[in-house]
Design a protein around this motif. Structure first.
Motif, PDB file in Angstrom:
ATOM      1  N   MET A 533       0.831  -1.197   0.000  1.00 19.63           N
ATOM      2  CA  MET A 533       0.000   0.000   0.000  1.00 19.63           C
ATOM      3  C   MET A 533       0.872   1.256   0.000  1.00 19.63           C
ATOM      4  O   MET A 533       0.635   2.199  -0.749  1.00 19.63           O
ATOM      5  CB  MET A 533      -0.869  -0.052   1.256  1.00 19.63           C
ATOM      6  CG  MET A 533      -2.068   0.857   1.219  1.00 19.63           C
ATOM      7  SD  MET A 533      -2.896   0.919   2.825  1.00 19.63           S
ATOM      8  CE  MET A 533      -2.750  -0.718   3.475  1.00 19.63           C
ATOM      9  N   GLN A 537       1.192   4.265  -2.851  1.00 17.34           N
ATOM     10  CA  GLN A 537       0.981   5.675  -2.573  1.00 17.34           C
ATOM     11  C   GLN A 537       2.224   6.490  -2.891  1.00 17.34           C
ATOM     12  O   GLN A 537       2.139   7.583  -3.437  1.00 17.34           O
ATOM     13  CB  GLN A 537       0.587   5.846  -1.105  1.00 17.34           C
ATOM     14  CG  GLN A 537      -0.752   5.164  -0.836  1.00 17.34           C
ATOM     15  CD  GLN A 537      -1.484   5.770   0.345  1.00 17.34           C
ATOM     16  OE1 GLN A 537      -0.892   6.438   1.164  1.00 17.34           O
ATOM     17  NE2 GLN A 537      -2.775   5.548   0.396  1.00 17.34           N
ATOM     18  N   GLN A 540       2.403   7.147  -6.484  1.00 19.36           N
ATOM     19  CA  GLN A 540       1.489   8.202  -6.923  1.00 19.36           C
ATOM     20  C   GLN A 540       2.018   9.586  -6.551  1.00 19.36           C
ATOM     21  O   GLN A 540       1.909  10.527  -7.327  1.00 19.36           O
ATOM     22  CB  GLN A 540       0.105   7.981  -6.317  1.00 19.36           C
ATOM     23  CG  GLN A 540      -0.656   6.955  -7.132  1.00 19.36           C
ATOM     24  CD  GLN A 540      -1.725   6.259  -6.331  1.00 19.36           C
ATOM     25  OE1 GLN A 540      -1.917   6.546  -5.149  1.00 19.36           O
ATOM     26  NE2 GLN A 540      -2.429   5.352  -6.965  1.00 19.36           N
ATOM     27  N   MET A 553       0.262  19.378   0.997  1.00 19.94           N
ATOM     28  CA  MET A 553       0.129  18.044   1.556  1.00 19.94           C
ATOM     29  C   MET A 553       1.178  17.804   2.638  1.00 19.94           C
ATOM     30  O   MET A 553       0.881  17.284   3.711  1.00 19.94           O
ATOM     31  CB  MET A 553       0.321  17.046   0.408  1.00 19.94           C
ATOM     32  CG  MET A 553      -0.093  15.654   0.716  1.00 19.94           C
ATOM     33  SD  MET A 553       0.119  14.680  -0.788  1.00 19.94           S
ATOM     34  CE  MET A 553       1.166  13.421  -0.143  1.00 19.94           C
TER      35      MET A 553
ATOM     36  N   ASN B 180      -7.492   3.170 -11.154  1.00 23.52           N
ATOM     37  CA  ASN B 180      -7.542   4.512 -11.742  1.00 23.52           C
ATOM     38  C   ASN B 180      -6.952   4.569 -13.140  1.00 23.52           C
ATOM     39  O   ASN B 180      -6.779   5.649 -13.694  1.00 23.52           O
ATOM     40  CB  ASN B 180      -6.805   5.508 -10.837  1.00 23.52           C
ATOM     41  CG  ASN B 180      -7.532   5.711  -9.522  1.00 23.52           C
ATOM     42  OD1 ASN B 180      -8.740   5.499  -9.435  1.00 23.52           O
ATOM     43  ND2 ASN B 180      -6.794   6.103  -8.500  1.00 23.52           N
ATOM     44  N   ASP B 495      -7.530   6.802  -3.752  1.00 28.73           N
ATOM     45  CA  ASP B 495      -6.381   5.923  -3.636  1.00 28.73           C
ATOM     46  C   ASP B 495      -6.844   4.515  -3.994  1.00 28.73           C
ATOM     47  O   ASP B 495      -7.836   4.037  -3.455  1.00 28.73           O
ATOM     48  CB  ASP B 495      -5.846   5.931  -2.204  1.00 28.73           C
ATOM     49  CG  ASP B 495      -4.693   4.956  -2.052  1.00 28.73           C
ATOM     50  OD1 ASP B 495      -3.549   5.414  -2.096  1.00 28.73           O
ATOM     51  OD2 ASP B 495      -4.946   3.743  -1.920  1.00 28.73           O
ATOM     52  N   PRO B 496      -6.160   3.867  -4.916  1.00 27.89           N
ATOM     53  CA  PRO B 496      -6.688   2.586  -5.404  1.00 27.89           C
ATOM     54  C   PRO B 496      -6.736   1.495  -4.335  1.00 27.89           C
ATOM     55  O   PRO B 496      -7.510   0.560  -4.472  1.00 27.89           O
ATOM     56  CB  PRO B 496      -5.739   2.211  -6.532  1.00 27.89           C
ATOM     57  CG  PRO B 496      -4.533   3.048  -6.356  1.00 27.89           C
ATOM     58  CD  PRO B 496      -4.946   4.284  -5.629  1.00 27.89           C
ATOM     59  N   LEU B 497      -5.952   1.621  -3.299  1.00 25.62           N
ATOM     60  CA  LEU B 497      -5.923   0.553  -2.299  1.00 25.62           C
ATOM     61  C   LEU B 497      -6.761   0.862  -1.063  1.00 25.62           C
ATOM     62  O   LEU B 497      -7.399  -0.018  -0.505  1.00 25.62           O
ATOM     63  CB  LEU B 497      -4.479   0.261  -1.871  1.00 25.62           C
ATOM     64  CG  LEU B 497      -3.572  -0.242  -2.993  1.00 25.62           C
ATOM     65  CD1 LEU B 497      -2.189  -0.559  -2.457  1.00 25.62           C
ATOM     66  CD2 LEU B 497      -4.172  -1.460  -3.677  1.00 25.62           C
ATOM     67  N   THR B 498      -6.772   2.129  -0.664  1.00 29.31           N
ATOM     68  CA  THR B 498      -7.542   2.470   0.536  1.00 29.31           C
ATOM     69  C   THR B 498      -8.886   3.078   0.176  1.00 29.31           C
ATOM     70  O   THR B 498      -9.776   3.155   1.016  1.00 29.31           O
ATOM     71  CB  THR B 498      -6.788   3.498   1.385  1.00 29.31           C
ATOM     72  OG1 THR B 498      -6.689   4.714   0.632  1.00 29.31           O
ATOM     73  CG2 THR B 498      -5.404   3.005   1.747  1.00 29.31           C
ATOM     74  N   MET B 502      -7.596  11.118  -2.698  1.00 30.05           N
ATOM     75  CA  MET B 502      -6.186  11.453  -2.877  1.00 30.05           C
ATOM     76  C   MET B 502      -6.070  12.969  -2.957  1.00 30.05           C
ATOM     77  O   MET B 502      -6.992  13.646  -3.385  1.00 30.05           O
ATOM     78  CB  MET B 502      -5.660  10.826  -4.166  1.00 30.05           C
ATOM     79  CG  MET B 502      -5.742   9.311  -4.143  1.00 30.05           C
ATOM     80  SD  MET B 502      -4.452   8.513  -5.094  1.00 30.05           S
ATOM     81  CE  MET B 502      -4.737   9.133  -6.716  1.00 30.05           C
ATOM     82  N   PRO B 503      -4.941  13.516  -2.550  1.00 37.45           N
ATOM     83  CA  PRO B 503      -4.776  14.969  -2.554  1.00 37.45           C
ATOM     84  C   PRO B 503      -4.839  15.513  -3.975  1.00 37.45           C
ATOM     85  O   PRO B 503      -4.464  14.820  -4.897  1.00 37.45           O
ATOM     86  CB  PRO B 503      -3.392  15.159  -1.943  1.00 37.45           C
ATOM     87  CG  PRO B 503      -2.685  13.865  -2.098  1.00 37.45           C
ATOM     88  CD  PRO B 503      -3.740  12.809  -2.060  1.00 37.45           C
TER      89      PRO B 503
END
Lengths: 593, 503
Positions: A533, A537, A540, A553, B180, B495-498, B502-503
């Motif tokens: 996970m 992230q 991304q 952020m 996504n 977010d693809p997992l949670t 996403m920001p």
């Protein structure tokens, strides 16, 4: 046997992939050869008919032996655009005033000819850097805008004369369904299913659109095709890269351009070019009709003569595709970054449809495919580096290829998948496929042969397809020829066609982070189950290029960090560090990233 | 007598009419296709009662023989699925469904099981969905006995082999990462959330953390409780003898061990979502050249399968955007304007809860607004004006004249009747189907449009780059400020997992 369709019937390709041809000869199982009858009209048009008296319908279609391979630079996409045009009506269908309709079309064409001259200048301006895109509406000159508005007025007038989509209307109101068409590199197929009592409607409609077609709405249909291209190629995760890979693969052969065509060609294709194309390739001597369903074969022949007999044989024989693919002399590689799962595609030049080696290559693919095939067992189950893997021999009319596609699991790189495939390949080259494994593949071929006959519509599509490739008898020959393949044959083709200089390799990776990411120090201390996970992230975050958003952020997260509990706190700490690194990258090197 | 034989007799009329007139024999081609005349095509729906059987434990089995090819199809529908999951067991129904097939059996390892199935050239699959689960088998008739043995061994005593579960979970996780990548996936997810809410099982999406928690024991438990004979409806077709196949099934299903008492309570029908969609425009950013759009709202649920208004609504949608090229939305957006390759509408009445009305299209970014404007105009028009006679006739024909195709194969017949039983619909539905469409008139169509299309409730979802979509087309024919009040809710990418914003 998967082939690429760019037109409306894309699902047909998937269906065909499941299909096979015919059946066993060496067992007591029922013979299931399809009793196809054929006859030819005086004008050269051929008919293939299969009676299925248990149906309430007839699945009917025809194939024109023309596809994108018959195009040339400047008119790429015409075969497919043409397929769309054949639904626009005839002298009888689609208009209330054919005389004025034809005048309007001629006037429209004159304006488009003027516009094409302007586009010639626009291309020249773009070459000099005066404008960026010759087809950008914002770069149009006042004259072009004026021409466009004249053209729009003619479209309006034509609309008042038209009976919109009457071709579809007539079929639908008669209870026909599934009317559609598809274009490939090699062929163009048209089909519909009609109630058995209305078969004559099919003869009327299909012969009429070949006899006296009128290419209405040519230019708005061009825009529809453009939207089709945006949908299929430009808005899918890998569409544009697949197109590039294909263009890299074929060096000299016309298969190098996409069936849907290059956008700049689509912009300027003319009606005149479409007419020439029709006269050359849609003559009856270049067509085959196929009927599967409930009918009387003799009556079909009478109707065929009456309706299609009025078509005149073409003045010239449709030219052959003469350009042969050059022998590839060096490996080609593509490194793509896309919004997609990391994956690899390796393709090799092999043999065309019905070549003697195509059957051994099909069986070779069979050994690799499926839940107990070698690729799944090795890459997905044992090594667990992939989520899926498959191979196929794609036998086009003039040339063929063998392709292997593998999607990555976790952080495994496309290069690792590529190497894993080479190891499987070496096994095929060095060792004979064991008897039981080969028998399993052949058992599946036998069962698939019957499965391919369950649907009359599917039978129609197979006949259209195989005749389009030049040999409909393949339907009844395929399984015997494939089941005659030996382990030695497989080894021989594995040794013949899979040299490094004969391949193109497409490596697809997620945008940014092509190389394995360096994770901040705290990463290894995080619980293993969150690694995946956090990596995602982090990936991304590394794709972000909005400095302000990143900064916001980082500062927001920093504030919350103190109040967080373990392990969220540690996770967030790692991600903030990634974001800070990214921020530093962006601010150090400007917008270059 | 096989179904196909019976169809043959019924449809002899079809070919008799063809070419019987002397005029045609002379070689005349009528000036217009509407001048053609046809013989009658008669088709009677097969008698469901004669095809329905019951095993001694009450399991319904529909058997339709067809000996034209040496193949057998067997499919089982179960009233089992995500609706039986709890907050703690999310994802278990789907994973149980796929793992029954992939995890071997108590006796055979997954490797051995798969090898045997593949060597028989049989196709077996199992799946777990939102309100139903299923298992299917297709095999050569000479391999039927061995295939049935393996198939029922798998259904009764699945192995849920741990390493295979690891592989399947790992692959699901990879699938999540792609959430996504494709605008279609983003649109499908957000659309179901907008209409059903995030919490209802029919729209909910699993997170990576939830997936991680699922273990083999949870699957075995779900299987034990809910993959039960009493939830099953069986459809068999192909090269079988009815008496013999019933005995085959009786033997294999009767031996199914009884469930521990009190463990198999299935709430049926599944619970409906309580979510109220909020009308308006919603947007998710994605850098693509073509915006992907859905516009729609909820409809109603089938209360009465003979409700004439429901049939009128289906005809209405056929004319509005469901009928392909001849329908209004497709005609205007695609054929007239060239704004989309695919554009149309769907209207469906729900089985367990309200269905949806949805207009969908994809158009290059600057013309997303123009296409929306056209679609909205067409919704208003079909409410304000009666449809034409021709439109009505064509739409009705597209339901009535294509009807026999629903029963075209033995497998289709068996599955159609089995599905009736699963949703609790009388087979009468099919016997009156054509008459009910035939009875729809113009007034009913307009009434359906007025009562069942609610422009004020429309939700619009756009996936694409707002900078190009918002301002509209170069000729200023439409921009997004003119659509549905113009106010836009920009939704975050997830977010693809949670699935967190996403920001």
């Amino acid at each position: 046997m998967q082939r690429r369709f760019t037109a409306v019937a894309a699902t047909v390709a998937a269906l065909l992939f499941l299909a096979a041809g015919s059946w066993a000869t060496d067992t007591a199982a029922p013979e299931a050869k399809v009793p196809v009858e054929s006859f030819t009209l005086d004008n050269g048009m051929r008919f293939l008919v299969v009676e299925r008296p248990d149906q309430t319908t007839v699945s009917a279609g025809w194939v024109a032996h023309v596809g994108s391979a018959n195009e040339r630079p400047g008119i790429t996409g015409l075969a497919h655009l043409f397929e769309h045009m054949l639904f626009k009506g005839t002298r009888t269908i689609g208009t209330t005033d054919i005389e004025r309709d034809l005048e309007v079309i001629a006037e429209q064409e004159a304006i488009q000819e003027e516009l094409r001259k302007h586009y010639r200048r626009q291309r020249e301006r773009a070459r000099r850097g005066e404008i960026e895109d010759p087809f950008d509406p914002a770069s149009r000159t006042p004259e072009m805008i004026e021409l466009q508005s004249q053209f729009d007025a003619l479209v309006e007038e034509q609309r008042s004369l038209m009976i919109k989509d009457e071709f579809d209307q007539l079929y639908t109101e008669a209870g026909a369904s599934g009317m559609n068409a598809f274009t490939t590199e090699d062929l163009t197929g048209y089909f519909v299913t009609v109630p058995a009592n209305k078969l004559e409607l099919w003869f009327w409609m299909e012969s009429d659109r070949l006899y006296e077609p009128v290419f209405r709405e040519f230019y708005s249909e061009r825009d529809v095709v453009h939207e089709e291209r945006r949908m299929r190629t430009e808005s899918t995760p890998t569409g544009e890269f697949d197109e590039l890979l294909s263009a890299m693969f074929w060096q000299s052969h016309p298969y190098s351009w996409p069936v849907v065509g290059w956008p700049s060609d689509l912009r300027v294709i003319s009606q005149q070019q479409a007419q020439e194309f029709f006269d050359t390739y849609y003559a009856p001597n270049n067509l085959t009709a196929v009927l599967v369903g409930n009918f009387d074969r003799e009556k079909v022949e009478v109707l065929a003569k009456r309706y299609f007999g009025r078509l005149e044989r073409g003045a010239i024989e449709p030219p052959d595709v003469v350009t042969l693919e050059m022998t590839q002399v060096a490996e080609k590689r593509m490194n793509a970054e896309c919004d997609c799962q990391p994956q690899v595609s390796v393709q090799y030049h092999t043999v065309p449809f019905h070549h003697v080696d195509s059957y051994a290559l099909d069986v070779l693919a069979g050994v690799l495919n499926g839940r107990t095939g070698r690729l799944y067992k090795s890459l997905v189950l044992d090594q667990q580096i992939a989520t899926s893997a498959s191979a196929s021999q794609e036998s086009n009319k003039y040339a063929g290829s063998f392709g292997v596609g593998i999607e990555a699991k976790g952080d495994h790189q496309p290069e690792a998948l590529e190497l894993a495939w080479y190891r499987e390949l070496e096994r095929l080259q060095n060792e004979l496929v064991p008897d039981r494994e080969l028998q399993k593949v052949k058992n599946q071929i036998e069962a698939d042969a019957f499965r391919g006959l369950q649907s009359p519509f599917f039978l129609l599509v197979q006949l259209i397809f195989y005749d389009g490739l030049g040999h409909w008898e393949y339907l009844n020959e395929w399984s015997d020829l494939t089941r005659a393949v030996t382990a030695e044959d497989i080894q021989r083709v594995a040794q013949t066609y899979f040299a490094a200089e004969n391949r193109v390799v497409g490596l697809y990776d997620r945008k940014a982070g092509t190389v394995e990411m360096e994770m901040p120090d705290g990463f290894d201390d995080l619980p293993p189950e969150v690694h995946e996970m956090v990596r995602t992230q982090a990936r991304q975050i590394r794709q972000m290029d909005d400095v302000e958003a990143l900064a916001a952020m980082v500062s927001a997260a920093g504030e919350q960090l103190e109040a967080m509990e373990s392990p969220r706190k540690e996770i967030m700490g790692v991600l903030v560090e990634v974001a800070q690194q990214r921020l530093a990258e962006l601010t150090d090197s400007g917008e270059e990233n | 007598m096989s179904l196909h034989r019976r169809l043959t007799q019924l449809t002899l009329a079809a070919s008799v009419g063809l070419l019987s007139t002397a005029a045609l024999a002379a070689g005349e081609i009528p000036g217009h296709p509407r001048d053609l005349s046809y013989g009658e095509l008669r088709f009677e729906v097969p008698n469901a009662d004669s095809l329905r059987h019951e095993l001694s434990n009450g399991i319904p089995v529909y058997v339709v023989e067809d000996h034209s090819l040496p193949l057998v199809d067997l499919s089982i529908t179960l009233r089992t699925g995500e609706f039986l999951e709890t907050e703690e067991s999310r994802g278990v129904a789907g994973l149980t469904g796929s793992m029954i097939r992939q995890g071997g059996t108590e006796r055979l390892s997954a490797e051995e099981f798969d090898e045997q199935v593949d060597f028989l050239a049989a196709r077996m699959s199992t799946s777990g969905g939102s309100t139903s689960s299923g298992a299917s088998l297709n095999c050569l008739s000479n391999a039927l006995d061995d295939s049935l043995d393996l198939f029922f061994e798998m259904l009764k005593t699945p192995g849920f082999q741990a390493d295979r579960l690891g592989v399947v979970k790992g692959n699901l996780l990879e699938g999540m990462k792609q959430r996504n990548d494709d605008p279609r996936t983003i649109a499908a997810r957000e659309w179901s959330w907008l209409l059903r809410g995030r919490d209802h099982f029919s729209a909910s999406q699993l997170t990576a953390a939830e997936l991680e928690q699922i273990d083999g024991e949870a699957l075995a438990d779900f299987h034990r409780r809910y993959w039960r004979p009493e939830q099953m409806i069986v459809a068999v077709s192909g090269a079988v003898d009815t008496t013999a196949i019933l005995a085959d099934l009786e033997r294999r299903l009767n031996e199914w061990p009884a469930a521990p008492s009190g463990t198999t309570e299935v709430t049926w029908p599944p619970t409906a979502p309580e979510f109220e969609p909020a009308p308006g425009i919603y947007h998710v950013e994605k850098d693509i050249p073509q915006g992907r759009v859905s516009i729609g709202h909820l409809t109603t649920v089938w209360e009465d399968w003979s409700d004439p208004e429901a049939y009128a609504a289906m005809v209405m949608n056929e004319i509005l955007g469901g009928g392909g090229f001849i329908s209004r939305i497709t005609k205007r957006i695609r054929s007239d304007e060239g704004l989309a390759y695919s554009a149309g509408s769907g209207y469906n009445q729900g089985t367990f809860w309200p269905g949806t009305f949805t207009v969908g299209y994809q158009s290059k970014n600057p013309t997303v607004a123009l296409a929306a404007k056209i679609a909205l105009e067409e919704i208003t028009r079909i409410q304000d004006e009666p449809v034409s006679d021709e439109e009505l006739a064509t739409a009705k024909a597209s339901f009535i004249d294509t009807f026999p195709r629903r029963f075209e194969s033995a497998a289709a017949v068996a599955r159609t009747f089995a599905r009736d039983e699963y949703i609790g619909r009388s087979h009468d539905y099919w016997y009156h189907y054509r008459d009910r469409f035939a009875a729809v008139d113009k007034a009913a169509v307009q009434k359906a449009a007025q009562e069942r299309l609610r422009p004020e409730d429309l939700v619009m979802l756009i996936v694409g780059p707002w900078e190009e979509i918002g301002p509209g087309d170069a000729d200023q024919r439409a921009d997004m400020s003119q659509i549905l009040g113009g106010e836009v809710n920009h939704l975050p990418l997830r977010d693809p997992l949670t699935l967190e914003a996403m920001p």
